[in-house]
Design a protein around this motif. Structure first.
Motif, PDB file in Angstrom:
ATOM      1  N   LEU A  44       7.337  -5.577 -13.344  1.00 50.29           N
ATOM      2  CA  LEU A  44       8.094  -5.387 -12.120  1.00 50.29           C
ATOM      3  C   LEU A  44       9.575  -5.456 -12.430  1.00 50.29           C
ATOM      4  N   THR A  45      10.366  -4.967 -11.494  1.00 50.52           N
ATOM      5  CA  THR A  45      11.804  -5.168 -11.536  1.00 50.52           C
ATOM      6  C   THR A  45      12.121  -6.253 -10.507  1.00 50.52           C
ATOM      7  N   SER A  46      12.751  -7.333 -10.961  1.00 54.61           N
ATOM      8  CA  SER A  46      13.065  -8.426 -10.042  1.00 54.61           C
ATOM      9  C   SER A  46      14.573  -8.570  -9.908  1.00 54.61           C
ATOM     10  N   TYR A  47      14.991  -8.891  -8.698  1.00 55.64           N
ATOM     11  CA  TYR A  47      16.407  -9.100  -8.401  1.00 55.64           C
ATOM     12  C   TYR A  47      16.585 -10.504  -7.842  1.00 55.64           C
ATOM     13  N   ASN A  48      17.391 -11.309  -8.524  1.00 53.35           N
ATOM     14  CA  ASN A  48      17.645 -12.660  -8.038  1.00 53.35           C
ATOM     15  C   ASN A  48      18.889 -12.644  -7.162  1.00 53.35           C
ATOM     16  N   LEU A  49      18.691 -12.922  -5.874  1.00 51.38           N
ATOM     17  CA  LEU A  49      19.766 -12.907  -4.894  1.00 51.38           C
ATOM     18  C   LEU A  49      19.951 -14.297  -4.290  1.00 51.38           C
ATOM     19  N   GLY A  50      19.856 -15.301  -5.174  1.00 51.36           N
ATOM     20  CA  GLY A  50      20.094 -16.672  -4.749  1.00 51.36           C
ATOM     21  C   GLY A  50      21.577 -16.996  -4.776  1.00 51.36           C
ATOM     22  N   VAL A  51      22.063 -17.662  -3.748  1.00 53.45           N
ATOM     23  CA  VAL A  51      23.480 -18.034  -3.639  1.00 53.45           C
ATOM     24  C   VAL A  51      23.587 -19.523  -3.328  1.00 53.45           C
ATOM     25  N   ARG A  52      24.325 -20.238  -4.137  1.00 54.67           N
ATOM     26  CA  ARG A  52      24.486 -21.677  -3.936  1.00 54.67           C
ATOM     27  C   ARG A  52      25.129 -21.972  -2.584  1.00 54.67           C
ATOM     28  N   ARG A  53      24.622 -23.021  -1.939  1.00 54.06           N
ATOM     29  CA  ARG A  53      25.091 -23.536  -0.646  1.00 54.06           C
ATOM     30  C   ARG A  53      24.696 -22.648   0.542  1.00 54.06           C
ATOM     31  N   ASP A  54      23.963 -21.585   0.309  1.00 54.32           N
ATOM     32  CA  ASP A  54      23.568 -20.725   1.426  1.00 54.32           C
ATOM     33  C   ASP A  54      22.589 -21.439   2.356  1.00 54.32           C
ATOM     34  N   THR A  55      22.843 -21.315   3.641  1.00 48.78           N
ATOM     35  CA  THR A  55      21.923 -21.789   4.673  1.00 48.78           C
ATOM     36  C   THR A  55      21.064 -20.615   5.145  1.00 48.78           C
ATOM     37  N   SER A  56      20.147 -20.898   6.051  1.00 47.02           N
ATOM     38  CA  SER A  56      19.333 -19.823   6.621  1.00 47.02           C
ATOM     39  C   SER A  56      20.213 -18.818   7.363  1.00 47.02           C
ATOM     40  N   SER A  57      21.286 -19.279   7.967  1.00 38.96           N
ATOM     41  CA  SER A  57      22.205 -18.366   8.663  1.00 38.96           C
ATOM     42  C   SER A  57      22.880 -17.425   7.683  1.00 38.96           C
ATOM     43  N   ASP A  58      23.280 -17.966   6.518  1.00 44.28           N
ATOM     44  CA  ASP A  58      23.915 -17.133   5.497  1.00 44.28           C
ATOM     45  C   ASP A  58      22.953 -16.069   4.975  1.00 44.28           C
ATOM     46  N   VAL A  59      21.722 -16.490   4.714  1.00 48.75           N
ATOM     47  CA  VAL A  59      20.727 -15.551   4.194  1.00 48.75           C
ATOM     48  C   VAL A  59      20.431 -14.467   5.228  1.00 48.75           C
ATOM     49  N   LEU A  60      20.311 -14.858   6.485  1.00 52.73           N
ATOM     50  CA  LEU A  60      20.052 -13.887   7.546  1.00 52.73           C
ATOM     51  C   LEU A  60      21.155 -12.834   7.605  1.00 52.73           C
ATOM     52  N   THR A  61      22.386 -13.256   7.402  1.00 55.78           N
ATOM     53  CA  THR A  61      23.521 -12.338   7.481  1.00 55.78           C
ATOM     54  C   THR A  61      23.498 -11.293   6.376  1.00 55.78           C
ATOM     55  N   ARG A  62      23.069 -11.676   5.178  1.00 57.44           N
ATOM     56  CA  ARG A  62      23.247 -10.779   4.033  1.00 57.44           C
ATOM     57  C   ARG A  62      21.982 -10.131   3.485  1.00 57.44           C
ATOM     58  N   TRP A  63      20.809 -10.645   3.837  1.00 57.11           N
ATOM     59  CA  TRP A  63      19.608 -10.259   3.112  1.00 57.11           C
ATOM     60  C   TRP A  63      19.324  -8.755   3.170  1.00 57.11           C
ATOM     61  N   HIS A  64      19.437  -8.151   4.347  1.00 52.52           N
ATOM     62  CA  HIS A  64      19.069  -6.746   4.489  1.00 52.52           C
ATOM     63  C   HIS A  64      20.035  -5.839   3.729  1.00 52.52           C
ATOM     64  N   THR A  65      21.327  -6.147   3.823  1.00 54.38           N
ATOM     65  CA  THR A  65      22.334  -5.353   3.125  1.00 54.38           C
ATOM     66  C   THR A  65      22.135  -5.408   1.619  1.00 54.38           C
TER      67      THR A  65
END
Length: 210
Positions: A44-65
């Motif tokens: 598979l091709t995997s993409y790590n999009l983990g960001v330090r200090r991110d909350t659920s609100s932060d992830v919601l804002t950026r995940w789709h983009t």
């Protein structure tokens, strides 16, 4: 790439635990899950999009983009989510994100994911070296499980096992108070592996439904 080898792409989206903070091998649990499948003949091709200090609100804002250019039409795509510990962190004596907001964020995110047709797997937040925060995280863990059940999305709760895991607790304590060393991430990977294998197999076969 041959016709017998599907183009499978997985985005791992979340916080510092997704990013593998503290792991000298820079794999964390996300890298170890992807590597396990690859060595078992399911590349598979995997993409790590983990960001330090991110909350659920932060992830919601950026995940789709962030996922959209990485999961183009024609591939067999999936998204693995994990967040929550930063939501339960106190700043100035106040929660960064209230539990009901954390749950609402996950609900909105899973609703958005359904419209993309990307199947989702959610890994629950792990334990840290602060039992009061672990208690707050336990509330979020239960809410996340309920939201995922409503959306028929697989959820893996790892908090109870890691709170009682001597190696995890020791490595977190000896580290920065939140993140383990490589052995701790191996322990977390082992907790996630059964659900990952089932989910990833369906994504790879193209038969999964968000």
């Amino acid at each position: 790439m041959t016709s017998q080898t599907p183009d499978v792409r997985i985005c791992f989206v979340g916080d510092s635990f997704v990013a593998g903070a503290g792991d000298p091998q820079h794999l964390g649990w996300a890298g170890r899950l992807a590597a396990h499948s690859h060595t078992k003949g399911q590349p598979l091709t995997s993409y790590n999009l983990g960001v330090r200090r991110d909350t659920s609100s932060d992830v919601l804002t950026r995940w789709h983009t962030e996922c959209t250019p990485r999961l183009p039409a024609g591939c067999r795509a999936g998204v693995v989510l994990s967040f929550g510990v930063n939501d339960t962190t106190l700043e100035g004596g106040t929660l960064r994100t209230a539990p009901d907001v954390s749950a609402a964020n996950l609900h909105i995110l899973l609703t958005q994911a359904r419209s993309t047709a990307w199947p989702v797997l959610v890994a629950g937040p792990p334990a840290v070296d602060d039992e009061k925060q672990n208690e707050r995280t336990a509330v979020v863990d239960v809410l996340f499980a309920q939201v995922c059940a409503q959306h028929q999305v697989p959820y893996v709760s790892v908090l109870p096992a890691l709170r009682a895991h001597p190696l995890w607790r020791r490595q977190v304590r000896e580290g920065d108070g939140a993140h383990p060393d490589d052995e701790g991430y191996q322990a977390l990977t082992a907790l996630l592996l059964p659900a990952w294998q089932t989910w990833y197999t369906t994504v790879r076969s193209g038969s999964s439904h968000p």
